[in-house]
Motif scaffolding. Structure first.
Motif, PDB file in Angstrom:
ATOM      1  N   PHE A 333       0.790  -1.277   0.112  1.00 36.42           N
ATOM      2  CA  PHE A 333      -0.121   0.073   0.038  1.00 36.42           C
ATOM      3  C   PHE A 333       0.943   1.448  -0.086  1.00 36.42           C
ATOM      4  N   LEU A 334       1.819   1.280   0.758  1.00 34.14           N
ATOM      5  CA  LEU A 334       2.609   2.581   1.123  1.00 34.14           C
ATOM      6  C   LEU A 334       3.724   2.835  -0.028  1.00 34.14           C
ATOM      7  N   SER A 335       3.866   4.000  -0.564  1.00 32.43           N
ATOM      8  CA  SER A 335       4.997   4.094  -1.443  1.00 32.43           C
ATOM      9  C   SER A 335       5.844   5.302  -1.473  1.00 32.43           C
ATOM     10  N   ASN A 336       7.127   5.352  -1.232  1.00 34.05           N
ATOM     11  CA  ASN A 336       8.119   6.379  -1.224  1.00 34.05           C
ATOM     12  C   ASN A 336       8.598   6.847  -2.315  1.00 34.05           C
ATOM     13  N   GLU A 337       8.197   6.096  -3.279  1.00 36.41           N
ATOM     14  CA  GLU A 337       8.968   6.223  -4.625  1.00 36.41           C
ATOM     15  C   GLU A 337       8.849   7.577  -5.511  1.00 36.41           C
ATOM     16  N   LEU A 338       7.927   8.282  -5.198  1.00 35.32           N
ATOM     17  CA  LEU A 338       7.361   9.647  -5.702  1.00 35.32           C
ATOM     18  C   LEU A 338       8.035  10.762  -4.893  1.00 35.32           C
ATOM     19  N   ILE A 339       8.628  10.298  -3.557  1.00 31.95           N
ATOM     20  CA  ILE A 339       8.923  11.753  -2.679  1.00 31.95           C
ATOM     21  C   ILE A 339       9.924  12.330  -3.003  1.00 31.95           C
ATOM     22  N   GLU A 340      10.891  12.009  -3.637  1.00 28.18           N
ATOM     23  CA  GLU A 340      12.054  12.770  -4.124  1.00 28.18           C
ATOM     24  C   GLU A 340      11.720  13.784  -5.430  1.00 28.18           C
ATOM     25  N   GLU A 341      10.822  13.069  -6.238  1.00 26.24           N
ATOM     26  CA  GLU A 341      10.235  13.814  -7.353  1.00 26.24           C
ATOM     27  C   GLU A 341       9.481  15.006  -6.907  1.00 26.24           C
ATOM     28  N   ILE A 342       8.548  14.474  -6.047  1.00 28.34           N
ATOM     29  CA  ILE A 342       7.647  15.623  -5.424  1.00 28.34           C
ATOM     30  C   ILE A 342       8.214  16.748  -4.789  1.00 28.34           C
ATOM     31  N   ASN A 343       9.306  16.591  -4.183  1.00 28.36           N
ATOM     32  CA  ASN A 343       9.931  17.631  -3.432  1.00 28.36           C
ATOM     33  C   ASN A 343      11.084  18.367  -4.224  1.00 28.36           C
ATOM     34  N   ASN A 344      11.061  17.932  -5.452  1.00 32.87           N
ATOM     35  CA  ASN A 344      12.289  18.601  -6.518  1.00 32.87           C
ATOM     36  C   ASN A 344      11.436  19.835  -7.255  1.00 32.87           C
ATOM     37  N   TYR A 345      11.438  20.942  -6.471  1.00 36.21           N
ATOM     38  CA  TYR A 345      11.052  22.261  -7.063  1.00 36.21           C
ATOM     39  C   TYR A 345      11.715  23.550  -6.477  1.00 36.21           C
ATOM     40  N   ASP A 346      11.647  24.437  -6.945  1.00 37.83           N
ATOM     41  CA  ASP A 346      12.483  25.667  -6.445  1.00 37.83           C
ATOM     42  C   ASP A 346      11.950  26.117  -4.998  1.00 37.83           C
ATOM     43  N   LYS A 347      12.268  25.717  -3.882  1.00 35.91           N
ATOM     44  CA  LYS A 347      11.753  25.921  -2.636  1.00 35.91           C
ATOM     45  C   LYS A 347      12.165  27.443  -2.322  1.00 35.91           C
ATOM     46  N   GLU A 348      13.032  27.861  -2.619  1.00 39.02           N
ATOM     47  CA  GLU A 348      13.481  29.437  -2.228  1.00 39.02           C
ATOM     48  C   GLU A 348      12.423  30.113  -2.846  1.00 39.02           C
ATOM     49  N   ARG A 349      12.045  29.845  -4.006  1.00 39.34           N
ATOM     50  CA  ARG A 349      10.771  30.818  -4.648  1.00 39.34           C
ATOM     51  C   ARG A 349       9.644  30.738  -3.735  1.00 39.34           C
ATOM     52  N   ILE A 350       9.391  29.667  -3.112  1.00 35.47           N
ATOM     53  CA  ILE A 350       8.068  29.404  -2.449  1.00 35.47           C
ATOM     54  C   ILE A 350       8.089  30.236  -1.024  1.00 35.47           C
ATOM     55  N   ARG A 351       9.360  30.053  -0.671  1.00 35.04           N
ATOM     56  CA  ARG A 351       9.675  30.798   0.684  1.00 35.04           C
ATOM     57  C   ARG A 351       9.632  32.455   0.423  1.00 35.04           C
ATOM     58  N   LYS A 352      10.223  32.813  -0.523  1.00 35.21           N
ATOM     59  CA  LYS A 352      10.443  34.210  -0.965  1.00 35.21           C
ATOM     60  C   LYS A 352       8.925  34.631  -1.122  1.00 35.21           C
ATOM     61  N   MET A 353       8.045  33.915  -1.836  1.00 34.22           N
ATOM     62  CA  MET A 353       6.619  34.334  -2.328  1.00 34.22           C
ATOM     63  C   MET A 353       5.827  34.470  -0.850  1.00 34.22           C
ATOM     64  N   ALA A 354       5.987  33.493   0.074  1.00 36.46           N
ATOM     65  CA  ALA A 354       5.481  33.602   1.407  1.00 36.46           C
ATOM     66  C   ALA A 354       5.810  34.710   2.296  1.00 36.46           C
ATOM     67  N   ARG A 355       7.233  34.983   2.252  1.00 32.30           N
ATOM     68  CA  ARG A 355       7.605  36.086   3.230  1.00 32.30           C
ATOM     69  C   ARG A 355       7.099  37.235   2.744  1.00 32.30           C
ATOM     70  N   GLU A 356       7.089  37.543   1.124  1.00 26.51           N
ATOM     71  CA  GLU A 356       6.579  38.876   0.487  1.00 26.51           C
ATOM     72  C   GLU A 356       5.096  39.002   0.316  1.00 26.51           C
ATOM     73  N   TYR A 357       4.523  37.815   0.819  1.00 30.81           N
ATOM     74  CA  TYR A 357       2.993  37.832   0.592  1.00 30.81           C
ATOM     75  C   TYR A 357       2.263  39.113   1.438  1.00 30.81           C
ATOM     76  N   LYS A 358       1.379  39.741   0.479  1.00 28.23           N
ATOM     77  CA  LYS A 358       0.681  40.830   1.285  1.00 28.23           C
ATOM     78  C   LYS A 358      -0.671  40.751   0.691  1.00 28.23           C
TER      79      LYS A 358
END
Length: 358
Positions: A333-358
Protein backbone atom coordinates in the motif's frame (compact mmCIF):
# COMPACT_ATOMS: atom_id res chain seq x y z
CA UNK A 1 -14.19 54.81 -47.63
CA UNK A 2 -17.09 53.93 -45.37
CA UNK A 3 -17.35 50.48 -46.95
CA UNK A 4 -13.58 50.05 -46.60
CA UNK A 5 -13.67 50.94 -42.89
CA UNK A 6 -16.56 48.53 -42.34
CA UNK A 7 -14.59 45.84 -44.18
CA UNK A 8 -11.51 46.46 -41.98
CA UNK A 9 -13.68 46.46 -38.84
CA UNK A 10 -15.21 43.15 -39.87
CA UNK A 11 -11.75 41.72 -40.54
CA UNK A 12 -10.60 42.84 -37.10
CA UNK A 13 -13.70 41.32 -35.48
CA UNK A 14 -13.20 38.11 -37.44
CA UNK A 15 -9.59 38.08 -36.25
CA UNK A 16 -10.65 38.55 -32.64
CA UNK A 17 -13.26 35.82 -33.01
CA UNK A 18 -10.70 33.40 -34.52
CA UNK A 19 -8.22 34.23 -31.77
CA UNK A 20 -10.88 33.46 -29.16
CA UNK A 21 -11.77 30.18 -30.83
CA UNK A 22 -8.15 29.18 -31.38
CA UNK A 23 -6.97 29.90 -27.84
CA UNK A 24 -9.11 28.11 -25.29
CA UNK A 25 -8.76 29.36 -21.74
CA UNK A 26 -5.94 27.99 -19.62
CA UNK A 27 -8.37 25.97 -17.50
CA UNK A 28 -9.77 24.22 -20.57
CA UNK A 29 -6.29 23.17 -21.66
CA UNK A 30 -5.25 21.72 -18.33
CA UNK A 31 -6.39 18.16 -17.54
CA UNK A 32 -9.08 18.22 -14.85
CA UNK A 33 -8.68 16.22 -11.64
CA UNK A 34 -11.12 15.75 -8.74
CA UNK A 35 -9.38 15.65 -5.35
CA UNK A 36 -11.48 14.95 -2.24
CA UNK A 37 -10.61 15.97 1.32
CA UNK A 38 -11.86 14.20 4.44
CA UNK A 39 -13.44 17.42 5.76
CA UNK A 40 -14.19 20.93 4.56
CA UNK A 41 -11.60 23.31 3.15
CA UNK A 42 -9.85 25.70 5.51
CA UNK A 43 -7.48 25.25 8.44
CA UNK A 44 -7.88 21.46 8.76
CA UNK A 45 -6.82 21.01 5.16
CA UNK A 46 -4.64 24.09 4.77
CA UNK A 47 -2.10 22.52 2.34
CA UNK A 48 -4.74 21.73 -0.33
CA UNK A 49 -6.74 24.91 0.36
CA UNK A 50 -3.67 27.14 -0.09
CA UNK A 51 -2.32 25.16 -3.07
CA UNK A 52 -5.59 25.61 -4.95
CA UNK A 53 -5.88 29.32 -4.09
CA UNK A 54 -2.24 30.21 -4.83
CA UNK A 55 -2.23 28.36 -8.17
CA UNK A 56 0.32 25.73 -7.09
CA UNK A 57 -1.60 22.91 -8.80
CA UNK A 58 -2.04 24.87 -12.05
CA UNK A 59 1.64 25.72 -12.28
CA UNK A 60 2.26 21.96 -12.19
CA UNK A 61 0.02 21.59 -15.24
CA UNK A 62 -3.27 20.34 -13.76
CA UNK A 63 -6.64 21.88 -13.02
CA UNK A 64 -7.22 20.19 -9.67
CA UNK A 65 -10.63 20.76 -8.11
CA UNK A 66 -10.41 20.40 -4.34
CA UNK A 67 -13.67 18.98 -3.02
CA UNK A 68 -14.76 19.10 0.65
CA UNK A 69 -15.51 15.70 2.20
CA UNK A 70 -17.54 14.41 5.14
CA UNK A 71 -15.10 12.04 6.81
CA UNK A 72 -12.35 9.66 5.68
CA UNK A 73 -14.82 6.80 5.21
CA UNK A 74 -16.96 8.86 2.82
CA UNK A 75 -13.84 10.03 0.94
CA UNK A 76 -12.49 6.50 0.41
CA UNK A 77 -15.90 5.30 -0.86
CA UNK A 78 -15.83 8.07 -3.51
CA UNK A 79 -12.29 7.07 -4.54
CA UNK A 80 -13.26 3.39 -4.83
CA UNK A 81 -16.43 4.26 -6.79
CA UNK A 82 -14.29 6.33 -9.22
CA UNK A 83 -16.36 9.44 -8.43
CA UNK A 84 -13.08 11.22 -7.63
CA UNK A 85 -9.57 10.54 -8.93
CA UNK A 86 -7.69 10.86 -5.68
CA UNK A 87 -8.29 11.85 -2.05
CA UNK A 88 -6.79 12.28 1.39
CA UNK A 89 -7.86 10.72 4.67
CA UNK A 90 -6.94 8.96 7.91
CA UNK A 91 -5.45 5.45 8.18
CA UNK A 92 -8.41 3.77 9.92
CA UNK A 93 -10.91 4.13 7.06
CA UNK A 94 -8.23 3.30 4.47
CA UNK A 95 -7.18 0.09 6.29
CA UNK A 96 -10.82 -1.00 6.43
CA UNK A 97 -11.11 -0.49 2.65
CA UNK A 98 -7.94 -2.53 2.04
CA UNK A 99 -9.37 -5.26 4.27
CA UNK A 100 -12.49 -5.27 2.05
CA UNK A 101 -10.22 -6.13 -0.90
CA UNK A 102 -9.75 -2.75 -2.59
CA UNK A 103 -6.38 -2.15 -4.26
CA UNK A 104 -5.18 1.22 -2.99
CA UNK A 105 -1.94 3.16 -2.90
CA UNK A 106 -0.83 5.76 -0.33
CA UNK A 107 1.91 8.08 -1.54
CA UNK A 108 2.24 11.24 0.57
CA UNK A 109 1.78 11.84 4.30
CA UNK A 110 0.29 15.23 5.21
CA UNK A 111 0.23 15.08 9.03
CA UNK A 112 2.94 13.43 11.08
CA UNK A 113 0.96 13.12 14.30
CA UNK A 114 -2.37 11.67 15.29
CA UNK A 115 -5.36 14.01 15.14
CA UNK A 116 -7.37 12.53 18.04
CA UNK A 117 -5.97 13.70 21.41
CA UNK A 118 -7.45 12.72 24.79
CA UNK A 119 -7.90 15.54 27.29
CA UNK A 120 -9.14 16.12 30.82
CA UNK A 121 -9.50 19.07 33.21
CA UNK A 122 -6.30 20.40 34.77
CA UNK A 123 -7.32 19.39 38.30
CA UNK A 124 -8.58 15.92 37.33
CA UNK A 125 -7.29 12.77 39.06
CA UNK A 126 -7.02 11.08 35.66
CA UNK A 127 -3.39 11.14 34.59
CA UNK A 128 -3.19 8.05 32.38
CA UNK A 129 -5.69 5.93 30.46
CA UNK A 130 -5.77 3.25 33.21
CA UNK A 131 -7.21 5.85 35.59
CA UNK A 132 -10.46 5.83 33.56
CA UNK A 133 -11.58 2.59 35.29
CA UNK A 134 -15.16 3.09 36.54
CA UNK A 135 -15.47 6.29 34.51
CA UNK A 136 -16.86 7.20 31.11
CA UNK A 137 -14.70 8.42 28.24
CA UNK A 138 -16.43 11.16 26.26
CA UNK A 139 -16.51 11.02 22.46
CA UNK A 140 -18.25 13.32 19.93
CA UNK A 141 -20.57 10.57 18.64
CA UNK A 142 -20.31 6.93 17.60
CA UNK A 143 -19.56 7.76 13.95
CA UNK A 144 -16.55 9.93 14.86
CA UNK A 145 -13.09 8.93 13.64
CA UNK A 146 -11.89 8.87 17.25
CA UNK A 147 -14.05 5.86 18.21
CA UNK A 148 -11.78 3.13 16.80
CA UNK A 149 -8.76 4.80 18.40
CA UNK A 150 -10.58 5.20 21.72
CA UNK A 151 -11.47 1.49 21.76
CA UNK A 152 -7.90 0.53 20.99
CA UNK A 153 -6.55 2.83 23.71
CA UNK A 154 -8.94 1.38 26.32
CA UNK A 155 -8.28 -2.25 25.32
CA UNK A 156 -4.53 -1.70 25.61
CA UNK A 157 -4.97 -0.18 29.06
CA UNK A 158 -6.72 -3.42 30.09
CA UNK A 159 -10.14 -1.76 30.34
CA UNK A 160 -13.23 -3.56 29.02
CA UNK A 161 -15.75 -1.29 27.35
CA UNK A 162 -19.18 -1.64 28.94
CA UNK A 163 -17.72 -3.11 32.14
CA UNK A 164 -14.74 -1.02 33.34
CA UNK A 165 -15.43 2.02 31.23
CA UNK A 166 -18.17 3.39 28.96
CA UNK A 167 -17.89 5.41 25.78
CA UNK A 168 -20.30 8.31 26.14
CA UNK A 169 -21.26 10.59 23.20
CA UNK A 170 -21.35 14.17 24.50
CA UNK A 171 -21.31 16.13 21.22
CA UNK A 172 -18.60 18.22 19.62
CA UNK A 173 -19.30 21.66 21.02
CA UNK A 174 -16.86 22.95 23.64
CA UNK A 175 -19.80 23.78 25.91
CA UNK A 176 -21.23 20.22 25.89
CA UNK A 177 -17.82 18.56 26.35
CA UNK A 178 -16.74 20.91 29.15
CA UNK A 179 -20.09 20.52 30.88
CA UNK A 180 -19.65 16.72 30.83
CA UNK A 181 -16.10 17.03 32.21
CA UNK A 182 -17.01 19.56 34.92
CA UNK A 183 -20.01 17.61 36.17
CA UNK A 184 -18.04 14.36 36.23
CA UNK A 185 -20.22 12.59 33.62
CA UNK A 186 -16.95 11.80 31.85
CA UNK A 187 -13.41 11.52 33.17
CA UNK A 188 -11.76 12.45 29.88
CA UNK A 189 -12.74 13.42 26.35
CA UNK A 190 -11.38 12.26 23.00
CA UNK A 191 -12.16 13.93 19.69
CA UNK A 192 -10.62 15.57 16.62
CA UNK A 193 -7.97 18.23 17.01
CA UNK A 194 -10.24 21.11 15.90
CA UNK A 195 -12.68 20.42 18.73
CA UNK A 196 -9.84 20.08 21.23
CA UNK A 197 -8.48 23.49 20.17
CA UNK A 198 -11.97 24.96 20.68
CA UNK A 199 -12.23 23.42 24.15
CA UNK A 200 -8.78 24.65 25.13
CA UNK A 201 -9.72 28.12 23.94
CA UNK A 202 -12.72 28.17 26.33
CA UNK A 203 -10.85 26.40 29.14
CA UNK A 204 -7.07 27.03 29.02
CA UNK A 205 -6.63 24.73 32.00
CA UNK A 206 -7.21 21.59 29.85
CA UNK A 207 -4.53 18.91 30.03
CA UNK A 208 -3.65 16.27 27.46
CA UNK A 209 -3.35 12.65 28.60
CA UNK A 210 -0.27 11.23 26.88
CA UNK A 211 -0.95 7.91 25.15
CA UNK A 212 2.43 6.30 24.33
CA UNK A 213 0.91 3.90 21.77
CA UNK A 214 -0.61 6.66 19.61
CA UNK A 215 2.30 9.09 19.76
CA UNK A 216 3.94 7.36 16.75
CA UNK A 217 0.85 7.57 14.53
CA UNK A 218 0.66 9.54 11.31
CA UNK A 219 -2.60 10.79 9.86
CA UNK A 220 -3.96 12.07 6.55
CA UNK A 221 -2.34 10.44 3.54
CA UNK A 222 -2.91 11.03 -0.19
CA UNK A 223 -4.64 7.88 -1.44
CA UNK A 224 -5.88 6.55 -4.78
CA UNK A 225 -6.78 3.34 -6.59
CA UNK A 226 -3.69 1.37 -7.60
CA UNK A 227 -4.41 1.77 -11.33
CA UNK A 228 -4.44 5.58 -10.96
CA UNK A 229 -1.02 5.38 -9.31
CA UNK A 230 0.29 3.25 -12.18
CA UNK A 231 -1.23 5.22 -15.07
CA UNK A 232 -1.30 8.81 -13.77
CA UNK A 233 2.07 9.14 -12.12
CA UNK A 234 2.66 12.66 -13.47
CA UNK A 235 -0.67 13.87 -12.07
CA UNK A 236 0.02 12.28 -8.66
CA UNK A 237 3.42 14.01 -8.47
CA UNK A 238 1.86 17.35 -9.51
CA UNK A 239 -0.87 17.11 -6.88
CA UNK A 240 1.49 16.16 -4.06
CA UNK A 241 4.01 18.82 -5.11
CA UNK A 242 1.20 21.38 -4.85
CA UNK A 243 0.51 20.16 -1.29
CA UNK A 244 4.23 20.38 -0.44
CA UNK A 245 4.35 23.96 -1.71
CA UNK A 246 1.21 24.86 0.24
CA UNK A 247 2.72 23.39 3.42
CA UNK A 248 6.07 25.16 2.92
CA UNK A 249 4.28 28.46 2.25
CA UNK A 250 2.26 28.22 5.49
CA UNK A 251 5.19 27.13 7.67
CA UNK A 252 7.34 29.96 6.22
CA UNK A 253 4.75 32.67 6.92
CA UNK A 254 1.84 31.55 9.13
CA UNK A 255 0.40 35.09 9.15
CA UNK A 256 0.11 35.08 5.33
CA UNK A 257 -1.54 31.65 5.46
CA UNK A 258 -3.95 32.99 8.07
CA UNK A 259 -4.85 36.00 5.91
CA UNK A 260 -5.74 33.72 2.97
CA UNK A 261 -7.59 31.12 5.05
CA UNK A 262 -9.62 33.78 6.86
CA UNK A 263 -10.80 35.00 3.45
CA UNK A 264 -11.60 31.48 2.14
CA UNK A 265 -13.04 30.03 5.33
CA UNK A 266 -14.41 33.01 7.30
CA UNK A 267 -16.45 30.81 9.67
CA UNK A 268 -13.20 29.55 11.23
CA UNK A 269 -12.01 33.12 11.82
CA UNK A 270 -15.13 34.75 13.28
CA UNK A 271 -12.87 34.87 16.32
CA UNK A 272 -9.40 35.55 14.84
CA UNK A 273 -7.60 34.40 17.99
CA UNK A 274 -9.32 31.01 17.82
CA UNK A 275 -8.62 30.77 14.08
CA UNK A 276 -4.93 31.38 14.71
CA UNK A 277 -4.76 28.79 17.53
CA UNK A 278 -6.43 26.24 15.28
CA UNK A 279 -4.05 26.98 12.38
CA UNK A 280 -1.03 26.70 14.73
CA UNK A 281 -2.22 23.27 15.87
CA UNK A 282 -2.46 22.13 12.21
CA UNK A 283 0.95 23.61 11.32
CA UNK A 284 2.43 21.64 14.19
CA UNK A 285 0.94 18.41 12.81
CA UNK A 286 2.26 19.19 9.32
CA UNK A 287 5.85 19.73 10.42
CA UNK A 288 7.92 16.72 9.35
CA UNK A 289 10.62 15.11 11.55
CA UNK A 290 13.61 17.46 12.11
CA UNK A 291 15.90 15.87 9.50
CA UNK A 292 13.28 16.08 6.73
CA UNK A 293 12.20 19.57 7.80
CA UNK A 294 15.78 20.87 7.62
CA UNK A 295 15.94 20.01 3.92
CA UNK A 296 12.33 21.01 3.23
CA UNK A 297 11.17 17.48 2.47
CA UNK A 298 7.47 16.75 2.94
CA UNK A 299 5.32 13.67 2.54
CA UNK A 300 7.55 10.72 3.43
CA UNK A 301 5.49 7.77 4.66
CA UNK A 302 6.68 5.72 7.63
CA UNK A 303 5.86 2.04 7.58
CA UNK A 304 6.35 1.67 11.34
CA UNK A 305 3.78 4.42 12.02
CA UNK A 306 1.22 2.51 9.94
CA UNK A 307 2.16 -0.80 11.58
CA UNK A 308 1.58 0.81 15.00
CA UNK A 309 -1.79 2.20 13.84
CA UNK A 310 -2.86 -1.11 12.33
CA UNK A 311 -1.79 -3.11 15.37
CA UNK A 312 -3.85 -0.72 17.39
CA UNK A 313 -7.03 -1.29 15.41
CA UNK A 314 -6.89 -5.10 15.75
CA UNK A 315 -8.80 -5.67 18.97
CA UNK A 316 -10.35 -9.10 18.36
CA UNK A 317 -13.60 -7.71 16.99
CA UNK A 318 -14.81 -8.76 13.52
CA UNK A 319 -15.09 -6.86 10.22
CA UNK A 320 -18.89 -7.11 10.59
CA UNK A 321 -18.51 -5.14 13.83
CA UNK A 322 -16.60 -2.49 11.90
CA UNK A 323 -13.17 -3.61 13.07
CA UNK A 324 -9.87 -4.53 11.48
CA UNK A 325 -9.40 -8.30 11.82
CA UNK A 326 -5.81 -8.94 10.76
CA UNK A 327 -2.71 -7.15 9.43
CA UNK A 328 -3.02 -5.85 5.86
CA UNK A 329 -0.34 -5.60 3.16
CA UNK A 330 1.10 -2.24 4.18
CA UNK A 331 4.22 -2.59 2.06
CA UNK A 332 2.03 -3.05 -1.00
CA UNK A 333 0.00 0.00 0.00
CA UNK A 334 2.63 2.57 1.07
CA UNK A 335 5.01 3.98 -1.49
CA UNK A 336 7.84 6.48 -1.08
CA UNK A 337 9.00 6.17 -4.68
CA UNK A 338 7.61 9.58 -5.69
CA UNK A 339 8.84 11.56 -2.65
CA UNK A 340 12.09 12.84 -4.15
CA UNK A 341 10.39 13.90 -7.38
CA UNK A 342 7.56 15.58 -5.44
CA UNK A 343 10.07 17.62 -3.41
CA UNK A 344 12.14 18.58 -6.45
CA UNK A 345 11.06 22.21 -7.04
CA UNK A 346 12.38 25.70 -6.34
CA UNK A 347 11.76 25.91 -2.58
CA UNK A 348 13.42 29.31 -2.27
CA UNK A 349 10.86 30.77 -4.68
CA UNK A 350 7.98 29.54 -2.46
CA UNK A 351 9.69 30.83 0.71
CA UNK A 352 10.26 34.24 -0.91
CA UNK A 353 6.64 34.32 -2.13
CA UNK A 354 5.44 33.52 1.43
CA UNK A 355 7.71 36.11 3.08
CA UNK A 356 6.66 38.85 0.65
CA UNK A 357 2.95 37.94 0.56
CA UNK A 358 0.71 40.97 1.04
Amino acid sequence: AMRYRLFVAMLVLAGVFLALVAVPSEAQQLPKVKYMLSAKKGNTHFPATLAEYLGFFKEEGYDIEVLPGSGSGAMIRQVIAKQVDIGQGSPGAILMAIQAGHKLKGVYTIYYKDVFPMVTLGGSRINKVEDLKNWSLGISDFTGGEVAIARGVLARAGLTEGKDVNLLPVGETPASALQALRTGRIGAYMTGIQDIVAIRYHEPNIREIVIPATSKFQSQIVVMRREVFEKERKMVVALCRGLAKGTLFALTNPAAAQTILAKLSPAEYVDPKFGRLFLEAMLDLAKPPAEAFAKGEFGRNHLEAWEAYQDFLITGKTAAEGALEKPQDLQGFLSNELIEEINNYDKERIRKMAREYK
